[in-house]
Design a protein around this motif. Structure first.
Motif, mmCIF file in Angstrom:
data_model
loop_
_atom_site.group_PDB
_atom_site.id
_atom_site.type_symbol
_atom_site.label_atom_id
_atom_site.label_comp_id
_atom_site.label_asym_id
_atom_site.label_seq_id
_atom_site.Cartn_x
_atom_site.Cartn_y
_atom_site.Cartn_z
ATOM 1 N N MET B 453 -14.146 -36.933 -1.247
ATOM 2 C CA MET B 453 -13.755 -35.904 -0.288
ATOM 3 C C MET B 453 -12.378 -36.232 0.278
ATOM 4 O O MET B 453 -12.164 -37.295 0.854
ATOM 5 C CB MET B 453 -14.758 -35.817 0.856
ATOM 6 N N PRO B 454 -11.404 -35.327 0.113
ATOM 7 C CA PRO B 454 -10.058 -35.598 0.621
ATOM 8 C C PRO B 454 -10.000 -35.470 2.137
ATOM 9 O O PRO B 454 -10.764 -34.702 2.731
ATOM 10 C CB PRO B 454 -9.208 -34.523 -0.045
ATOM 11 N N ARG B 455 -9.083 -36.221 2.757
ATOM 12 C CA ARG B 455 -8.904 -36.084 4.197
ATOM 13 C C ARG B 455 -7.952 -34.934 4.495
ATOM 14 O O ARG B 455 -7.270 -34.440 3.591
ATOM 15 C CB ARG B 455 -8.372 -37.397 4.790
ATOM 16 N N ARG B 456 -7.896 -34.519 5.766
ATOM 17 C CA ARG B 456 -6.961 -33.509 6.252
ATOM 18 C C ARG B 456 -7.136 -32.129 5.617
ATOM 19 O O ARG B 456 -6.183 -31.389 5.485
ATOM 20 C CB ARG B 456 -5.519 -33.965 6.035
ATOM 21 N N ILE B 457 -8.352 -31.805 5.174
ATOM 22 C CA ILE B 457 -8.622 -30.471 4.615
ATOM 23 C C ILE B 457 -9.793 -29.890 5.406
ATOM 24 O O ILE B 457 -10.821 -30.554 5.553
ATOM 25 C CB ILE B 457 -9.024 -30.557 3.125
ATOM 26 N N PRO B 458 -9.659 -28.664 5.932
ATOM 27 C CA PRO B 458 -10.701 -28.131 6.820
ATOM 28 C C PRO B 458 -11.963 -27.674 6.097
ATOM 29 O O PRO B 458 -12.963 -27.389 6.747
ATOM 30 C CB PRO B 458 -10.014 -26.944 7.500
ATOM 31 N N ASP B 459 -11.931 -27.588 4.799
ATOM 32 C CA ASP B 459 -13.087 -27.093 4.056
ATOM 33 C C ASP B 459 -13.466 -28.167 3.045
ATOM 34 O O ASP B 459 -12.665 -29.056 2.751
ATOM 35 C CB ASP B 459 -12.684 -25.795 3.341
ATOM 36 N N TYR B 460 -14.705 -28.088 2.517
ATOM 37 C CA TYR B 460 -15.067 -29.088 1.507
ATOM 38 C C TYR B 460 -16.147 -28.550 0.579
ATOM 39 O O TYR B 460 -16.788 -27.529 0.856
ATOM 40 C CB TYR B 460 -15.513 -30.395 2.162
ATOM 41 N N ALA B 461 -16.337 -29.294 -0.514
ATOM 42 C CA ALA B 461 -17.322 -28.885 -1.508
ATOM 43 C C ALA B 461 -18.737 -29.076 -0.957
ATOM 44 O O ALA B 461 -18.980 -29.945 -0.124
ATOM 45 C CB ALA B 461 -17.140 -29.698 -2.789
ATOM 46 N N LEU B 462 -19.669 -28.270 -1.476
ATOM 47 C CA LEU B 462 -21.018 -28.218 -0.903
ATOM 48 C C LEU B 462 -21.730 -29.558 -0.891
ATOM 49 O O LEU B 462 -22.497 -29.856 0.021
ATOM 50 C CB LEU B 462 -21.869 -27.213 -1.689
ATOM 51 N N GLN B 463 -21.467 -30.394 -1.902
ATOM 52 C CA GLN B 463 -22.271 -31.619 -1.977
ATOM 53 C C GLN B 463 -21.959 -32.584 -0.837
ATOM 54 O O GLN B 463 -22.674 -33.552 -0.647
ATOM 55 C CB GLN B 463 -22.086 -32.318 -3.335
ATOM 56 N N PHE B 464 -20.896 -32.322 -0.090
ATOM 57 C CA PHE B 464 -20.557 -33.228 1.017
ATOM 58 C C PHE B 464 -21.228 -32.823 2.327
ATOM 59 O O PHE B 464 -21.032 -33.457 3.354
ATOM 60 C CB PHE B 464 -19.038 -33.241 1.234
ATOM 61 N N THR B 465 -22.021 -31.746 2.320
ATOM 62 C CA THR B 465 -22.486 -31.157 3.574
ATOM 63 C C THR B 465 -23.304 -32.102 4.444
ATOM 64 O O THR B 465 -23.003 -32.294 5.628
ATOM 65 C CB THR B 465 -23.322 -29.895 3.298
ATOM 66 N N GLU B 466 -24.324 -32.746 3.856
ATOM 67 C CA GLU B 466 -25.251 -33.510 4.698
ATOM 68 C C GLU B 466 -24.522 -34.618 5.460
ATOM 69 O O GLU B 466 -24.699 -34.782 6.669
ATOM 70 C CB GLU B 466 -26.383 -34.130 3.860
#
Ligand code: HEM
Ligand SMILES: [Cu+2]
Lengths: 294, 530
Positions: B453-466
């Protein structure tokens, strides 16, 4: 083992003062005014003027207070040592400031320009870079202004800059001569030495003004002239600014000397300014060698 | 803290009272109080910003704010926490404690001292004003480049960048003045008989800090000045079109930026051994080794900066050099860790709040140091760079190593400063809530970073949710636990059980020989140290 004599006395802790906080407000006004100004908000100019006036007033008052305290004998050897160490540390921080700009100069000369020149012309936007210094960009074209020249003319080292080197070196000698005068209680020598130093400082600034004028109007060398123009004007500009400050400080010291301030073993004000002046001198030698000459 | 020191102020009838007292003071304790109060306020401000960020990251997608505003929040959060919370806290302690610890009447240059503080509020105003201006349609908000000002983004940025540049200038002047004052105080104001090698470790920590500040803050000032002229006056320092290079900015920034991380920690490394020895009731282990290590770290800190941009494209010899020199810092750091642990080894420990924070600090800061070693590996860093792993690393160092250290110091010295004991019960509660929620906030971030997961990005891929949800919930607990800290400080200032002069049973050092709170002028007669 312990030196119980040096601080047997009482250390002078000044009474509360409002100068610093007012000075900071002036800086706030100056800085935000400047920002508004460069972003085209007309109010900025007025904020800058107010800020600058506040700063000037406070520096004047603050220094005046210090001089008065000094003349009233509030400072002993103990405080004197604080000022000396403080001044040395301050000059070290100034050295670091100039190091940033020298670092940028060396980086561009040694790393970024040769690298830009080494790119395969098919894969770069800037095709005509050569690794020669001075460089103002691809093909030596002066950027940012309407005129275009075939190659960049650097500032010639052995004209005015060499004279300026002589001027500053001489001024380093005159200020030392003034110091000798002070040490042997020869006030005339002190005053003449300081006067000559101030005069040399002003001549230096005048020469530099001529040089800048020449650069802008005749050579087409500006802040926008790529790596060379940027490093040339920022380095010599900040140095010139320091010479100006140094000259102002020398003038203060000159006036104080004429009023009979300072004696052979009580003259931090004089020495602090002299150190500062030598520092400005040394920076210039670096400039002369790496900006003008090599 | 204000009301109690005010009690001592009667002895000086010529001194202004009320707000004027604080605006004009030249007293090291008053100025220390100002610094510490400012630091606490900015800690809450910076915390509020990042809670908004964590709320946005609670789930994938954009919920609460535009990406532009998100970028502004993370950048200003970092600048506020580093420059307006951590550094002023360290300077506040220096002001309060250095003269007491070395037996001086005050700091050496009291008026400059006042100016050093009063540059901070204007700097904070400059940094945050663009948020407000944007509401009135002026400009597009605060600096949105992250705290690192990277070019070319910062050259294209809006008015917020200009404000941040000048904010950094004021902060820089303040730091330089503070450093001058500390150096002069330490070199010139020590009590007779206190040789350098008898100084409290805190003085050594701050001396190295001041050295680093003097060497690097002006370079930052130069770098942002070049940025300013690139933005507005046509220079090409960071623009390849004129022979400059955006990467030059990274070099200049990190020449300052890497030492900066030690600047915020060295003062803590200074007072932490003192706290450890107090609550272990045995002398500090390895005084000389610690002094040498502090200087070794200070010196090495100046020559390792490029480990922050291994991936930017550097010749292999440069990569190797920066990798090995970075790893070399772990050696003196390990010596320090060894000394800290050896100090408490077989001591008769007691776990009052400062000691809880101190021992927790050793463990958590240790994790920060170890993960740094992972990042220093060029090959591994290609994977971890600009991921949440880095974010987790520097929060273990800056929040655990920096902030929790500061908290330990606050609890340690608060009774001395105010004359009252704080509530141990609340202090312990604060510690456990902080330590647990801190780990729950940042351990998931290590794994998020490892997973990419990259830093400084307001959105992310679903698998990072929990993991992001866990991190956000814990961050809110962490944030709100700090209100206990604030409450405990405020009530301790207001009153409470009288503190003795020594306060802590095992405390050693000159500051504990004075009454709590100490008199307005600390040592008018310098004590003689044997
Ligand atoms: C042995 C000790 C340490 C080593 C080897 C180390 C190494 C590193 C490396 C290689 C990076 C760059 C990672 C990347 O961006 O890819 C990094 C980032 C960072 N480190 Fe450390 N570190 C150490 C200790 C510390 C300490 C003590 C602090 C602070 C108090 C600290 C604060 C930071 C910060 C703030 C960043 C990220 C800056 C940013 O990109 O915004 N580190 N560290
Ligand atoms: Cu680093």
């Amino acid at each position: 083992m312990s030196s119980q004599t040096h601080n047997a006395g009482h250390y002078y802790v000044p009474n509360p003062v409002a100068y610093p906080v007012i000075l900071s407000s002036g800086l706030l006004a100056l800085a935000s005014g400047f920002i508004f100004n460069i972003n085209n908000f007309p109010a900025g100019k007025w904020m800058m003027i107010v800020g600058a006036l506040v700063i000037l007033g406070m520096v004047f008052k603050w220094m005046g207070t210090v001089i008065a305290e000094c003349q009233n004998g509030l400072y002993t050897k103990w405080e004197d040592k604080s000022f000396r160490v403080g001044m040395i540390v301050f000059i070290c921080s100034e050295v670091a400031f100039f190091a940033a700009f020298f670092g940028a100069l060396f980086f561009m000369r040694v790393i970024s320009i040769p690298e830009l020149a080494s790119f395969d012309p098919h894969f770069t936007m800037y095709k005509d870079f050569t690794s020669a210094w001075p460089s103002a960009g691809p093909g030596g074209v002066v950027l940012g202004k309407e005129y275009v020249v075939g190659h960049l003319n650097p500032m010639e080292a052995w004209g005015l800059p060499a004279i300026n080197t002589l001027i500053l070196l001489t001024s380093g000698a005159t200020v030392t001569w003034a110091h000798w005068g002070l040490m042997k209680n020869n006030r005339k020598q002190l005053v003449i030495g300081l006067f000559l130093t101030v005069a040399l400082g002003i001549s230096f600034l005048a020469c530099q003004a001529v040089e800048y004028h020449h650069a802008y109007t005749e050579m087409g060398l500006t802040l926008g002239s790529g790596a060379y123009g940027a490093s040339f004007f920022m380095l010599t500009g900040f140095h010139g600014f320091h010479v100006m400050l140094g000259t102002l400080m020398l003038i203060v010291i000159l006036i104080r000397s004429m009023k009979g301030h300072f004696d052979a073993d009580h003259h931090f004000g004089f020495e602090g300014v002299a150190w500062y002046w030598h520092f400005v001198d040394v920076v210039w030698l670096g400039l002369f060698v790496f900006v003008y000459w090599l | 803290m204000s009301s109690t020191t005010a009690a001592h102020h009667d002895e000086h009838h010529d001194h202004p009272t009320g707000i004027m007292r604080w605006l004009t003071t030249t007293n090291h304790k008053d100025i220390g109080t100002l610094y510490l109060t400012f630091s606490l306020i900015m800690f809450l401000v910076g915390g509020a910003m990042i809670l908004a960020v964590r709320a946005e990251l609670f789930q994938p997608g954009l919920q609460l704010m535009k990406p532009e505003f998100y970028n502004q929040l993370i950048g200003v959060h970092a600048l506020v926490m580093i420059f307006a919370a951590l550094m002023p806290a360290a300077t506040g302690f220096a002001n309060w404690m250095l003269p007491l610890q070395i037996g001086a009447p005050d700091m050496a240059l009291p008026r400059l001292n006042n100016w050093g503080f009063w540059l901070l509020p204007p700097a904070a105003i400059l940094l945050t004003l663009p948020f407000t201006l944007a509401l009135f349609g002026i400009g597009d908000g605060a600096i949105a480049t992250g705290w690192t000002f990277y070019t070319p983004l910062s050259i294209q940025g809006g008015i917020g960048v200009d404000f941040a540049i000048f904010s950094v200038h004021l902060l820089g002047i303040s730091s330089v003045l503070g450093s001058i004052n500390v150096i002069v105080t330490i070199l010139n104001m020590r009590a007779p008989g206190m040789t350098l090698m008898k100084m409290p470790m805190f003085a050594w920590g701050w001396l190295v800090t001041a050295f680093l500040l003097i060497a690097t803050i002006p370079v930052l000032a130069g770098a942002v000045t070049m940025l300013l002229t690139d933005r507005h006056f046509g220079t090409h320092f960071f623009d390849a079109a004129g022979g400059g290079d955006p990467i030059l900015f990274q070099h200049l920034f990190w020449f300052f930026g890497h030492p900066e991380v030690y600047i915020v920690l060295l003062p803590v490394w200074g007072f932490m051994p003192q706290i450890l020895q107090t609550f272990s009731r045995k002398p500090m282990y390895g005084y000389k080794a610690q002094v040498v290590s502090l200087w070794a770290i200070g010196a090495l800190a100046l020559v390792v900066w490029a480990h922050h941009f291994f991936t930017v494209g550097m010749p292999v010899p440069a990569l190797l050099y920066f990798m090995y020199s970075t790893m070399a810092i772990s050696l003196p750091l390990a010596v320090l860790f060894f000394c800290w642990i050896a100090t408490i080894w077989k001591g008769s420990l007691s776990f009052e709040t400062p000691m809880l924070f101190a021992t927790g600090w050793i463990v958590l800061f240790g994790i920060g140091g170890l993960t740094g070693l992972v990042l220093a590996d060029v090959a591994a860093d290609a994977q971890y760079h600009h991921s949440y792993f880095v974010v987790a690393h520097f929060h273990y160092t800056l929040f655990a190593g920096g902030m929790m250290g500061v908290m330990s110091g606050v609890y340690y010295w608060l009774p001395k400063m105010t004359g009252h004991m704080f509530s141990e019960r609340l202090g312990k509660l604060h510690f456990w809530l902080t330590a647990i929620s801190f780990n729950l906030t940042f351990i998931p971030q290590f794994f998020l970073g490892l997973a990419g997961m990259p830093r400084r990005i307001p959105d992310y891929a679903l698998q990072f949710t929990e993991f992001n949800m866990i991190s956000t919930v814990a961050a809110f607990v962490l944030g709100f636990s700090q209100l206990i800290f604030v409450y405990n400080i405020v009530s301790c200032v207001r009153g409470g059980k009288k503190a003795t002069d020594r306060v802590w049973e095992g405390a050693e050092g000159l500051e504990w020989t004075l009454p709590s709170p100490p008199p307005y002028h600390s040592f008018t007669e310098q004590p003689i140290v044997k």
